[in-house]
Design an enzyme around this catalytic site. Structure first.
Site, PDB file in Angstrom:
ATOM      1  CD1 TRP A   7     -96.097 -69.111  21.612  1.00 58.89           C
ATOM      2  CD2 TRP A   7     -96.535 -70.139  19.676  1.00 58.89           C
ATOM      3  NE1 TRP A   7     -97.458 -69.147  21.449  1.00 58.89           N
ATOM      4  CE2 TRP A   7     -97.756 -69.766  20.273  1.00 58.89           C
ATOM      5  CE3 TRP A   7     -96.560 -70.812  18.446  1.00 58.89           C
ATOM      6  CZ2 TRP A   7     -98.993 -70.042  19.687  1.00 58.89           C
ATOM      7  CZ3 TRP A   7     -97.785 -71.081  17.860  1.00 58.89           C
ATOM      8  CH2 TRP A   7     -98.983 -70.700  18.471  1.00 58.89           C
ATOM      9  CG  ASP A  48     -91.324 -65.646  17.866  1.00 62.68           C
ATOM     10  OD1 ASP A  48     -91.931 -64.584  17.615  1.00 62.68           O
ATOM     11  OD2 ASP A  48     -91.910 -66.723  18.116  1.00 62.68           O
ATOM     12  CE  LYS A  61     -99.187 -62.833  20.179  1.00 64.79           C
ATOM     13  NZ  LYS A  61    -100.127 -63.885  19.856  1.00 64.79           N
TER      14      LYS A  61
HETATM   15  N1  PMP Z   1     -94.465 -66.940  18.506  1.00 66.92           N
HETATM   16  C1  PMP Z   1     -95.094 -66.393  19.558  1.00 66.92           C
HETATM   17  C2  PMP Z   1     -94.276 -65.845  20.684  1.00 66.92           C
HETATM   18  C3  PMP Z   1     -96.492 -66.347  19.591  1.00 66.92           C
HETATM   19  O1  PMP Z   1     -97.128 -65.815  20.638  1.00 66.92           O
HETATM   20  C4  PMP Z   1     -97.228 -66.893  18.496  1.00 66.92           C
HETATM   21  C5  PMP Z   1     -98.731 -66.874  18.432  1.00 66.92           C
HETATM   22  N2  PMP Z   1     -99.405 -66.288  19.363  1.00 66.92           N
HETATM   23  C6  PMP Z   1     -96.515 -67.454  17.450  1.00 66.92           C
HETATM   24  C7  PMP Z   1     -95.140 -67.458  17.465  1.00 66.92           C
HETATM   25  C8  PMP Z   1     -97.243 -68.073  16.268  1.00 66.92           C
HETATM   26  O2  PMP Z   1     -97.734 -67.052  15.499  1.00 66.92           O
HETATM   27  P1  PMP Z   1     -98.703 -67.307  14.273  1.00 66.92           P
HETATM   28  O3  PMP Z   1     -99.987 -67.783  14.825  1.00 66.92           O
HETATM   29  O4  PMP Z   1     -98.781 -65.934  13.668  1.00 66.92           O
HETATM   30  O5  PMP Z   1     -98.058 -68.298  13.377  1.00 66.92           O
END
Ligand code: PMP
Length: 352
Positions: free
Chosen positions: A101, A168, A192
């Site tokens: 991510w 994030d 989450k």
């Molecule tokens: N950042 C982290 C740490 C994640 O775990 C995730 C998805 N699990 C995301 C970003 C991406 O999130 P989204 O699917 O809501 O775009």
């Protein structure tokens, strides 16, 4: 059969939240209307979003001067909104590269301006959190990922940014105490610890905005959503409602201080089995282990079928590791009861 849901997200939510949410879909507050068929501008929904914001403020101790937004596009859109709103024209940002991510966040920021990576654990398949890196003074902001959902690592301390600090927190927000005043921008997909997929929580310090001298498209400008109180366009009413219920549940349980202790206890229990059971090994460096996503491998692959079958029999679901890591990942978010972790441990003990 009772299921023990270890999914990484969307993931387990408290049963009582699911019951209240399903009731509201049929008949919201005895109005004989569904929550998802009333206007987002009606007083009953305004009460919901206001309450959700108040709970975020109270639970995380968000100081005045920060806005709380419920947006759409997931944390993935924040990868782009962060540089658009914080990076000056011809500016520069520093990022840590601690997982898939984080890497995606870096990619988006590179589309907008210069990015330097100051801490990078990619050469070790992201199994640790880089530390003791220098963050230069001439950056517009520093960005990090507090918990790496796929690799099961978590920042236990946050460095000090010489300029703005963006984080994030998608996979560990509301799981532990954080000092919001040390951050200028926090974002997290809801799916989450907060609610269902479909809304993203953004906590942003108001006075950092409007300083980039770039034209930001309306929907991507945080100021638009601050001015319109997250109602510039139709907000995702159901995810916001369920988030409100989950935050109420957390408050009733005793808030962040209480859940942090419970999360610590749950994680210790599971890691201790991984460390003492010769058939399992953890993948993350011990000091950086996540209290949310516990990643582990079998030491003897010939036991895979046995372990997988025992898991199915016990009602354990969602522990397959992410495809980029393999092995297993038990996600033990706030709503995961300690009883389910004990069931997983009892299955692990059956491998001989
Ligand atoms: N950042 C982290 C740490 C994640 O775990 C995730 C998805 N699990 C995301 C970003 C991406 O999130 P989204 O699917 O809501 O775009």
């Amino acid at each position: 059969m009772k299921k023990h849901n270890f999914s990484a997200g969307p993931c387990i939510l408290p049963q009582e939240v699911l019951k209240k949410a399903s009731q509201a879909v049929l008949n919201f507050n005895d109005s004989n209307l569904s929550l998802i068929e009333i206007s987002h501008r009606s007083q009953p929904f305004i009460n919901v979003i206001t309450k959700a914001k108040e709970l975020v403020r109270e639970l995380l101790g968000v100081p005045s001067g920060y806005s709380i937004l419920f947006l759409q596009g997931g944390a993935s859109l924040e990868f782009l909104m962060t540089p658009l709103n914080l990076m000056k024209k011809n500016g520069k940002a520093a990022y840590t590269n601690t997982g898939s991510w984080a890497k995606k966040a870096i990619k988006e920021a590179k589309n907008i301006g210069n990015v330097i990576v100051v801490g990078d654990s990619s050469s070790k398949n992201y199994n640790y959190i880089p530390k003791n890196y220098d963050i230069p003074d001439d950056i517009d902001y520093f960005h990090c990922t507090s918990n790496n959902t796929i690799y099961g690592t978590q920042m236990k301390y946050f460095p000090k940014s010489p300029t703005l600090m963006a984080c994030d927190m998608s996979s560990d927000i509301f799981s532990r105490k954080i000092d919001v005043k040390n951050f200028d921008l926090i974002y997290a997909g809801a799916q989450k610890n907060m609610g269902p997929a479909g809304t993203t929580l953004v906590i942003v310090k108001n006075d950092i905005l409007g300083k980039t001298s770039r034209n930001i498209p309306t929907m991507l400008d945080y100021r638009t959503h601050i001015d319109k109180e997250s109602m510039f366009n139709t907000p995702p009413v159901f995810p916001i409602y369920v988030s409100m219920l989950t935050l109420e549940w957390l408050k009733e349980l005793g808030g962040i201080e209480k859940i942090e202790k419970i999360n610590q206890q749950k994680a210790e229990l599971l890691y201790s089995e991984i460390d003492t059971n010769p058939f399992f090994v953890g993948t993350a460096k011990k000091e950086d282990r996540s209290n949310m996503n516990v990643c582990f491998l079998l030491t003897d692959d010939s036991k895979k079928e046995l372990f997988d079958n025992l898991c199915i029999k016990a009602g354990i679901s969602g522990i397959k590791g992410h495809r980029s890591v393999g092995g297993y990942r038990a996600s033990i978010y706030n709503a995961m009861p300690i009883e389910s972790i004990k069931v997983l441990i009892s299955v692990m003990k059956k491998i001989i």
